[in-house]
Motif scaffolding. Structure first.
Motif, PDB file in Angstrom:
ATOM      1  N   UNK A  66       0.838  -1.196   0.000  1.00  0.00           N
ATOM      2  CA  UNK A  66       0.000   0.000   0.000  1.00  0.00           C
ATOM      3  C   UNK A  66       0.876   1.249   0.000  1.00  0.00           C
ATOM      4  N   UNK A  67       0.709   2.059  -1.027  1.00  0.00           N
ATOM      5  CA  UNK A  67       1.512   3.276  -1.140  1.00  0.00           C
ATOM      6  C   UNK A  67       1.187   4.283  -0.045  1.00  0.00           C
ATOM      7  N   UNK A  68      -0.019   4.188   0.523  1.00  0.00           N
ATOM      8  CA  UNK A  68      -0.421   5.094   1.600  1.00  0.00           C
ATOM      9  C   UNK A  68      -0.467   4.372   2.948  1.00  0.00           C
ATOM     10  N   UNK A  69       0.212   3.238   3.052  1.00  0.00           N
ATOM     11  CA  UNK A  69       0.153   2.433   4.266  1.00  0.00           C
ATOM     12  C   UNK A  69       1.281   2.709   5.228  1.00  0.00           C
ATOM     13  N   UNK A  70       1.544   1.721   6.081  1.00  0.00           N
ATOM     14  CA  UNK A  70       2.521   1.872   7.152  1.00  0.00           C
ATOM     15  C   UNK A  70       3.952   1.864   6.628  1.00  0.00           C
ATOM     16  N   UNK A  71       4.175   1.187   5.496  1.00  0.00           N
ATOM     17  CA  UNK A  71       5.533   1.075   4.945  1.00  0.00           C
ATOM     18  C   UNK A  71       5.537   1.544   3.490  1.00  0.00           C
ATOM     19  N   UNK A  72       5.299   2.836   3.252  1.00  0.00           N
ATOM     20  CA  UNK A  72       5.227   3.327   1.859  1.00  0.00           C
ATOM     21  C   UNK A  72       6.534   3.141   1.108  1.00  0.00           C
ATOM     22  N   UNK A  73       7.667   3.152   1.836  1.00  0.00           N
ATOM     23  CA  UNK A  73       8.950   2.972   1.152  1.00  0.00           C
ATOM     24  C   UNK A  73       9.068   1.571   0.566  1.00  0.00           C
ATOM     25  N   UNK A  74       8.503   0.562   1.278  1.00  0.00           N
ATOM     26  CA  UNK A  74       8.494  -0.799   0.745  1.00  0.00           C
ATOM     27  C   UNK A  74       7.627  -0.879  -0.500  1.00  0.00           C
ATOM     28  N   UNK A  75       6.454  -0.244  -0.447  1.00  0.00           N
ATOM     29  CA  UNK A  75       5.547  -0.279  -1.590  1.00  0.00           C
ATOM     30  C   UNK A  75       6.157   0.408  -2.811  1.00  0.00           C
ATOM     31  N   UNK A  76       6.815   1.523  -2.584  1.00  0.00           N
ATOM     32  CA  UNK A  76       7.452   2.237  -3.700  1.00  0.00           C
ATOM     33  C   UNK A  76       8.553   1.387  -4.327  1.00  0.00           C
TER      34      UNK A  76
END
Length: 319
Positions: A66-76
Motif C-alpha cells: 500500500x503506497x499510503x500504508x505503514x511502509x510506503x517505502x516498501x511499496x514504492x
C-alpha cells in the motif's frame, strides 16, 4: 510471456517450480519478509524465496504494497521492481499481502490467483482447513482473475478433488498444491492464445474460510465425536488439536468416531487398549484417539504413547 510471481509458503513454491519448469520468463518474485523460525529463532527465508534464489530469480520482500500504508517505502520499491520487471501477468498463490489496485492494474493480463477451493465456497485465508472441518466431500482448485474483492474475481479454471475420510490438511494441501501448479501453467498457456473464458462466481453458496487461530486447538469434548475428529484432521499440522491430561498439554493427531453410546461426562476416558483411547464426547458419542504427542516428544501410536503416559478408564481430559 513474462510472469511475475507472488507467494510465500510451500503451496506457492510448488506452483513457482512448475512455472519455472514450463519455461516461462520469471523476471520477479514477491514474497513475505524473512521470519524467525526454529529453536534458535533465526531469520529464515520463505520456501518461495529459497527456490527463487536457488534459480537466480530476482526477489522483493515488501512488508506492504500500500503506497499510503505503514511502509510506503516498501511499496514504492516494490512498484519500481515490478515496473522494471514489466510482467505480462502476475501469478499469486498464498502470498499473505493484500494487493492494492495499482498492483492489479499493472500487468497487461492482470493478476491470476491459485485458490485452494471450489469458489465461491471457502473464500478467504484457510480454505483447506475449513473444508475438512466442515465435512465437505470434495474441494479443489480455482484459477481466478483477481479483482479488488476477497476472492471474488471471475473463475478461469476449476477442478475438483475428493476429500477422503483420512485426509488431514497436510495430505490435502500437498495434492492441491500439485494440482494448482499444473492448472496455472495450463491457464497461462490458454491465456496466451485467447483460450480462457472468464466465468463470474455464483452469488449463492458463498462461505468464508476464516484464518485458523491457535485458540481453536483446544478440544471441546462437549462436541459430538465426528465434529472433533474432523477438527483433529483439519488442524494437522497447524495448530494441532490439544487436550489437557495430568497437567500436560497433549497433542492429538489422529482419532476415529466410534459407534455406540457413552453415558458419562464428556472428556472421560471410557476404554484403553492397544488400538487407542476411547473418550466420551457430546451427545453421548465416543471418540477413539489413535495418535498422540507429549510436549517435546514425537507423534506416537496410542499403544506406544500409553507406555510412557498411562491412562485408565474413568480419568478425565480437561479442555
Amino acid at each position: 510471456m513474462r510472469v511475475a510471481f507472488a507467494g510465500t509458503p510451500v503451496f506457492a513454491q510448488v506452483a513457482l517450480e512448475r512455472l519455472h519448469a514450463a519455461g516461462f520468463a520469471l523476471p520477479l518474485v514477491l514474497t513475505q519478509p524473512d521470519r524467525p523460525a526454529g529453536r534458535g529463532m533465526k531469520l529464515q527465508p520463505s520456501p518461495v524465496k529459497a527456490f527463487a534464489q536457488a534459480h537466480g530469480i530476482p526477489v522483493a520482500q515488501p512488508r506492504s504494497l500500500r503506497l499510503d500504508g505503514k511502509f510506503p517505502e516498501d511499496a514504492e520499491a516494490a512498484r519500481a521492481a515490478l515496473l522494471e520487471a514489466a510482467p505480462d501477468v502476475l501469478v499469486v498463490a498464498a502470498y499473505g499481502l493484500i494487493l492494492p489496485q495499482w498492483v492489479l492494474d499493472l500487468p497487461r493480463l492482470g493478476c491470476l490467483n491459485i485458490h485452494a477451493s471450489l469458489l465461491p465456497r471457502w473464500r478467504g485465508a484457510a480454505p483447506i482447513h475449513r473444508a475438512i472441518e466442515a465435512g465437505d466431500a470434495e474441494t479443489g482448485v480455482t484459477i481466478m482473475q483477481m479483482d479488488a474483492g476477497l476472492d471474488t474475481g471471475d473463475m478461469l479454471l476449476r477442478e475438483r478433488v475428493a476429500i477422503s475420510p483420512q485426509d488431514s490438511t497436510a495430505t490435502l494441501h500437498d495434492r492441491l498444491a500439485v494440482l494448482g501448479g499444473r492448472m496455472v501453467v495450463e491457464a497461462l498457456e490458454l491465456g496466451a492464445c485467447g483460450g480462457l473464458k472468464p466465468v463470474p462466481q455464483p452469488t449463492e453458496g458463498v462461505t468464508y474460510a476464516h484464518k485458523i487461530e491457535k485458540g481453536e486447538a483446544a478440544i471441546d469434548w462437549t462436541l459430538p465425536a465426528d465434529v472433533i475428529e474432523r477438527r483433529i484432521r483439519a488442524f494437522d499440522p497447524f495448530p494441532g488439536a490439544t487436550a489437557q491430561a495430568a497437567g500436560e498439554t497433549i497433542k492429538v493427531w489422529r482419532a476415529n468416531a466410534l459407534p455406540g453410546r457413552a453415558s458419562v461426562e464428556p472428556g472421560t476416558v471410557v476404554a484403553v487398549d492397544a488400538r487407542g483411547i476411547g473418550v466420551a464426547c457430546g451427545g453421548q458419542t465416543r471418540l477413539e484417539i489413535t495418535e498422540l504427542q507429549r510436549p517435546g516428544g514425537k507423534r506416537l501410536p496410542a499403544a506406544d504413547f500409553l507406555r510412557g503416559f498411562p491412562l485408565e478408564p474413568g480419568q478425565r481430559f480437561d479442555r
